[in-house]
Write a protein that holds these residues in place. Structure first.
Motif, short mmCIF file in Angstrom:
data_model
loop_
_atom_site.label_atom_id
_atom_site.label_comp_id
_atom_site.label_asym_id
_atom_site.label_seq_id
_atom_site.Cartn_x
_atom_site.Cartn_y
_atom_site.Cartn_z
N ARG A 94 0.83 -1.22 0.00
CA ARG A 94 0.00 0.00 0.00
C ARG A 94 0.86 1.26 0.00
N ASP A 95 1.87 1.28 0.88
CA ASP A 95 2.69 2.48 1.04
C ASP A 95 3.60 2.71 -0.17
N LEU A 96 4.05 1.63 -0.79
CA LEU A 96 4.85 1.78 -2.00
C LEU A 96 4.01 2.42 -3.10
N GLY A 97 2.80 1.91 -3.29
CA GLY A 97 1.92 2.47 -4.31
C GLY A 97 1.53 3.90 -4.02
N ASN A 98 1.21 4.19 -2.76
CA ASN A 98 0.83 5.56 -2.41
C ASN A 98 2.00 6.53 -2.57
N GLY A 99 3.21 6.06 -2.23
CA GLY A 99 4.38 6.91 -2.38
C GLY A 99 4.67 7.26 -3.84
N LEU A 100 4.26 6.36 -4.74
CA LEU A 100 4.45 6.61 -6.17
C LEU A 100 3.24 7.28 -6.81
N GLY A 101 2.21 7.53 -5.99
CA GLY A 101 1.04 8.26 -6.46
C GLY A 101 0.04 7.45 -7.27
N VAL A 102 0.16 6.09 -7.22
CA VAL A 102 -0.74 5.27 -8.05
C VAL A 102 -1.48 4.19 -7.25
N GLY A 103 -1.19 4.11 -5.96
CA GLY A 103 -1.81 3.06 -5.15
C GLY A 103 -1.19 1.71 -5.42
N GLY A 104 -1.43 0.77 -4.51
CA GLY A 104 -0.88 -0.56 -4.68
C GLY A 104 -1.48 -1.54 -3.70
N HIS A 105 -1.37 -2.81 -4.02
CA HIS A 105 -1.84 -3.85 -3.11
C HIS A 105 -1.03 -5.13 -3.33
#
Length: 299
Positions: free
Chosen positions: A191-202
């Motif tokens: 989640r935090d990797l995706g949010n840090g890149l501005g695209v979200g993640g799971h």
């Protein structure tokens, strides 16, 4: 005339290293192992989500008293993180809450994002987690529609090694090997990797390959254990997981009665204490100049 039922001989105390199947809860595994091992005294160290597979350390009989200490050891996971899609559980079992094209993000930025999540970090656990909030599990509150405020907590990610980056349309899949401290949520890293890149993640895949010294190579599937229930004896389990201290006969008698020993500088964590004949006596913890018992295993 009624005949007395023969008492079932309890299994030896020890650990069973299970390769947990997908879609099983950790509690499901414990329930199955109670039947296979023939005892109600079964527990597990460190919960795995139903989606996850891999190493689940199960304790039988007296070894259930080791589990709380084993749960605190280092863990290793094989994971796949998908960038471009966020879910309400931070993994593939949840519902999609946002989708943002991620295909344009260069590999270099992905690796920078991962570097920022390596080392000593603070992490907010997923909304759907087993952490208690005012006496209730967070996942129960979240599933009832309540917004759960979970405090960030310190964790350590010792290694976050990318093994592959795959691109398909608007999503990016990242395979990684993650070595981390107890209490680290791999879902939250995704989640935090995706949010840090501005695209979200799971998280789309998770397999635990090591808990402390216990590896996937030594794990057995449920079917294999049903054929042969391989139990790692208590003494071997402790010797593999903790520093070892061999004591004299006099010291052994003292430890067996819950007495304290002089500290030997073996570290702040649990230490296995063994009698001269190799019998496991106890786990102790050094505090200052003394080693006090955490758990005594001899009668």
């Amino acid at each position: 005339m009624r005949t007395a039922k023969a008492r079932r001989t309890p299994p030896p105390s020890g650990l069973i290293i299970v390769d947990k199947p997908a879609e099983w809860t950790s509690h499901d595994v414990v329930g199955k192992m109670r039947g296979i091992a023939g005892t109600r005294k079964v527990g597990h160290a460190g919960t795995l989500d139903p989606m996850a597979t891999g190493v689940l350390v199960v304790g039988v009989e007296k070894a259930t008293r080791l589990l709380g200490h084993l749960a605190l050891t280092e863990k290793v996971y094989d994971a796949t993180i998908r960038l471009g899609v966020s879910t309400n559980t931070d993994d593939a079992e949840g519902e999609t809450v946002a989708a943002t094209p991620a295909g344009h993000i260069p590999d270099e930025d992905v690796r920078k994002g991962i570097a920022a999540l390596t080392g000593e970090i603070t992490q907010v656990p997923p909304q759907v987690s087993a952490i208690k909030v005012n006496g209730e599990r967070a996942y129960k509150l979240a599933r009832a529609g309540e917004e759960v405020e979970l405090a960030a907590r310190p964790v350590t990610v010792y290694g976050f090694e990318v093994t592959a980056i795959r691109r398909e349309g608007d999503v990016v899949d990242i395979d990684a090997v993650i070595t981390c401290s107890s209490g680290t949520y791999i879902r939250a890293l995704a989640r935090d990797l995706g949010n840090g890149l501005g695209v979200g993640g799971h998280l789309t895949r998770l397999r635990r390959t090591r808990v402390g010294p216990y590896t996937i190579e030594s794990a057995r599937t449920i079917d294999q254990l049903a054929e042969e229930c391989a139990i790692l004896p208590m003494a071997d389990a402790v010797a593999a997981a903790f520093p070892r201290r061999d004591v004299t006969e006099e010291e052994a008698r003292l430890v067996a009665h819950g007495g304290r020993l002089p500290a030997e500088g073996l570290g702040s964590g649990p230490i296995g204490v063994f009698a001269p004949d190799g019998t496991l006596l106890a786990l102790v913890e050094e505090r200052g100049r003394t080693a006090r018992p955490l758990a005594v295993f001899v009668p």
